[in-house]
Scaffold this motif. Structure first.
Motif: not given
Length: 197
Positions: A98-113
């Motif tokens: 159930g995670w969502d993907a959020a943009e971080g910096q180029p080449g990096l990302g975040l999963y949020t819950s």
């Protein structure tokens, strides 16, 4: 186990079957199982099951993460998926946890819950151009990263990166003398360090 316990200050307990657990106070920080390679992550969920990238779901109480108490020296404080297929992996984690993907910096990302309320960063993702199979990297909290890196050297380990600043905070990558690697994160105020906001 002795190397990581020496760097992270774990109390080590021998378990049945030849495994060992590393504790910080009353919280389990890690378990070392003979014959297994790399870190196996256990995420909280409703139904226990195996996941990709050497991870699983456990329905027990979550010991570390965005809704757990702030990490203490020696405790896990972040996880990051190294992947060559971020979009494909993002869909997988959304479907499975159930995670969502959020943009971080180029080449990096975040999963949020938002499992327990407002969305919080739960894991990071970093693009790998090596085309290797996706795998998880584990970060452990340390009070003093310079002292921890000195301890790594004293115990015949290697500091392969850092200490240096990254968006998450001041980190170092270390490897034990008999294999096994992880990241150290200095004084994270919460799960995910600077990502926690």
């Amino acid at each position: 186990m002795d190397f990581f316990a020496g760097v992270l200050g774990w109390t080590v307990i021998a378990e049945p079957g030849g495994s060992f657990t590393g504790w910080v106070g009353d919280r389990l920080a890690a378990q070392v199982v003979a014959g297994e390679e790399g870190w196996r992550l256990f995420f909280g969920g409703d139904e226990p099951r195996a996941l990709m990238a050497n991870s699983s779901v456990d329905s027990g109480r979550v010991l570390h993460g965005p809704w757990a108490p702030p990490p203490r020296h020696g405790e896990p404080c972040w996880v990051e998926l190294l992947t060559s297929a971020p979009d494909e992996d993002g869909a997988y984690w959304k479907r499975e946890l159930g995670w969502d993907a959020a943009e971080g910096q180029p080449g990096l990302g975040l999963y949020t819950s938002a499992r327990h309320g407002d969305p919080r960063p739960v894991a990071g993702t970093m693009n790998s151009c090596l085309g290797a199979e996706s795998n998880w990297s584990v970060y452990f909290a340390v009070d003093d990263i310079q002292a921890a890196c000195a301890r790594v050297s004293e115990l015949d380990g290697e500091v392969s990166f850092g200490p240096g600043p990254l968006p998450i905070g001041m980190i170092a990558s270390i490897e034990g003398p008999h294999g096994g690697y992880c990241q150290l994160l200095e004084k994270p105020v919460a799960w995910g360090g600077n990502w926690s906001g």
